[in-house]
Design a protein around this motif. Structure first.
Motif, PDB file in Angstrom:
ATOM      1  N   ARG A  34       0.996  -1.380  -0.010  1.00 52.45           N
ATOM      2  CA  ARG A  34       0.151  -0.064  -0.059  1.00 52.45           C
ATOM      3  C   ARG A  34       0.735   1.248   0.036  1.00 52.45           C
ATOM      4  NH1 ARG A  34      -3.763  -3.183   3.507  1.00 52.45           N
ATOM      5  NH2 ARG A  34      -5.825  -3.436   2.296  1.00 52.45           N
ATOM      6  N   ASP A  37       2.103   1.510  -3.536  1.00 53.15           N
ATOM      7  CA  ASP A  37       0.922   2.002  -4.443  1.00 53.15           C
ATOM      8  C   ASP A  37       0.655   3.408  -4.146  1.00 53.15           C
ATOM      9  OD1 ASP A  37      -1.909   2.263  -4.787  1.00 53.15           O
ATOM     10  OD2 ASP A  37      -1.825   0.183  -5.297  1.00 53.15           O
ATOM     11  N   PHE A  53      -6.512  -0.221  -2.543  1.00 52.00           N
ATOM     12  CA  PHE A  53      -6.344  -0.586  -1.303  1.00 52.00           C
ATOM     13  C   PHE A  53      -7.295  -1.498  -0.535  1.00 52.00           C
ATOM     14  CE2 PHE A  53      -3.646   3.169   0.790  1.00 52.00           C
ATOM     15  CZ  PHE A  53      -2.745   2.977  -0.236  1.00 52.00           C
ATOM     16  N   THR A  56      -5.914  -5.211  -1.484  1.00 57.59           N
ATOM     17  CA  THR A  56      -4.336  -5.309  -1.366  1.00 57.59           C
ATOM     18  C   THR A  56      -4.176  -6.673  -0.471  1.00 57.59           C
ATOM     19  OG1 THR A  56      -3.762  -3.102  -1.497  1.00 57.59           O
ATOM     20  CG2 THR A  56      -2.295  -4.319  -0.316  1.00 57.59           C
ATOM     21  N   ALA A  92      -2.101  -1.910  -7.939  1.00 59.37           N
ATOM     22  CA  ALA A  92      -2.016  -2.899  -6.716  1.00 59.37           C
ATOM     23  C   ALA A  92      -1.337  -4.222  -7.020  1.00 59.37           C
ATOM     24  CB  ALA A  92      -3.249  -3.193  -6.222  1.00 59.37           C
ATOM     25  N   LEU A 287       0.304   4.631   7.263  1.00 59.51           N
ATOM     26  CA  LEU A 287       0.660   3.164   6.926  1.00 59.51           C
ATOM     27  C   LEU A 287       2.036   2.855   7.915  1.00 59.51           C
ATOM     28  CD1 LEU A 287      -0.064   3.410   3.130  1.00 59.51           C
ATOM     29  CD2 LEU A 287      -1.182   1.875   4.760  1.00 59.51           C
TER      30      LEU A 287
END
Length: 291
Positions: A34, A37, A53, A56, A92, A287
């Motif tokens: 992610r 990405d 997302f 993923t 992704a 994240l």
């Protein structure tokens, strides 16, 4: 505006790893996928980050553990097949390929650049490991049914996984293909629907209500399983379960578009909205905090 993120080759889970170790490996792989990405979308100024997302965790579970696909067996006719029918989420897929060692991570920096093999939709003639050109919706499942029939004819042990969107199910070709899969007894076929309830412009319920999706899939002859698409344990159990003899498996993967970013999750504009620098940095911080 650029975002500098490196994606290491995570690789498949180690042989003999415990269930807890496998889940931890998949969670970390999905987090790193992610992050890259997000950087690709920011740097390219294009992408479909919300729907990328939402799938993923499914892609990470398939390519980092479940599917029999490795850098060394891409030409093996008995390798498993994974088809991304919702081809607009190609970013992704490419990031997952890199994490799995199927693609040079350096190539990710060319995403959607002129002359790049990494198009906005995956092309099997450009990227090794891509099983089907997808983009126009409703094509992936029919192709997967053909692959599964071919595996039966060949007497091959390979399994065929296909990942569709839920808005995509408004295409009638999917239902024709599912009906054919049940008629042909394709127990080597696993259909996964990214059930995030959102599509370009609206919620699926407001566009063309799919409910009750479970009952509809059963009526077409499939064995139906429902999972939390962001729970790697549930994904492992569903994707590794023995097939139901003579019946395709249909996994309804309940997801959130934009997961796990607080301001993106279940938020329709993030179907393909581009983050500002401030939003990108905030998403990257969220994240990083998951490590």
């Amino acid at each position: 505006m650029t975002l500098d993120v490196d994606l290491p080759v995570v690789g498949r889970t180690a042989p003999g790893a415990t269930r807890q170790e496998v889940i931890a490996h998949l969670k970390e792989g999905a987090r790193l996928i992610r992050m890259k990405d997000l950087a690709n979308v920011v740097n390219a100024g294009q992408g479909h980050i919300g729907g990328e997302f939402s799938i993923t965790d499914v892609l990470a579970t398939l390519y980092l553990h479940v599917a029999n696909i490795t850098p060394d067996n891409l030409d093996d006719p008995d390798r498993d097949r994974v088809i991304l029918s919702k081809g607009h989420a190609a970013n992704a897929l490419y990031c997952t390929f890199a994490a799995a060692g199927l693609l040079d991570p350096a190539a990710l920096d060319t995403f959607i650049q002129p002359g790049s093999a990494l198009n906005g939709h995956p092309a099997r003639t450009k990227v090794r490991g891509v099983e089907a050109n997808t983009g126009p919706l409703g094509h992936g499942l029919p192709i997967a049914v053909g692959d599964a029939i071919a595996a039966k004819i060949d007497g091959s042990p390979r399994r065929v996984f296909v990942l569709t969107g839920d808005g995509e199910l408004q295409e009638g070709s999917n239902w024709e293909a599912l009906m054919c899969a049940a008629h042909q007894g394709l127990d080597n076929l696993v259909v996964i629907t990214d059930r995030n309830h959102l599509q370009q412009g609206a919620r699926t319920e407001d566009t063309n209500d799919l409910s009750p999706l479970d009952a509809k899939a059963r009526a077409f002859g499939a064995h139906v399983v429902e999972v939390d698409a962001h729970d790697h344990g549930q994904l492992l159990d569903a994707l590794q379960a023995p097939p139901q003899p003579g019946r395709p498996t249909y996994i309804i993967a309940h997801s959130h578009k934009g997961h796990p970013i607080s301001f993106m999750s279940d938020n329709q504009p993030w179907h393909h909205k581009l983050p500002s620098l401030e939003e990108a940095e905030a998403a990257l911080a969220e994240l990083e905090a998951l490590k």
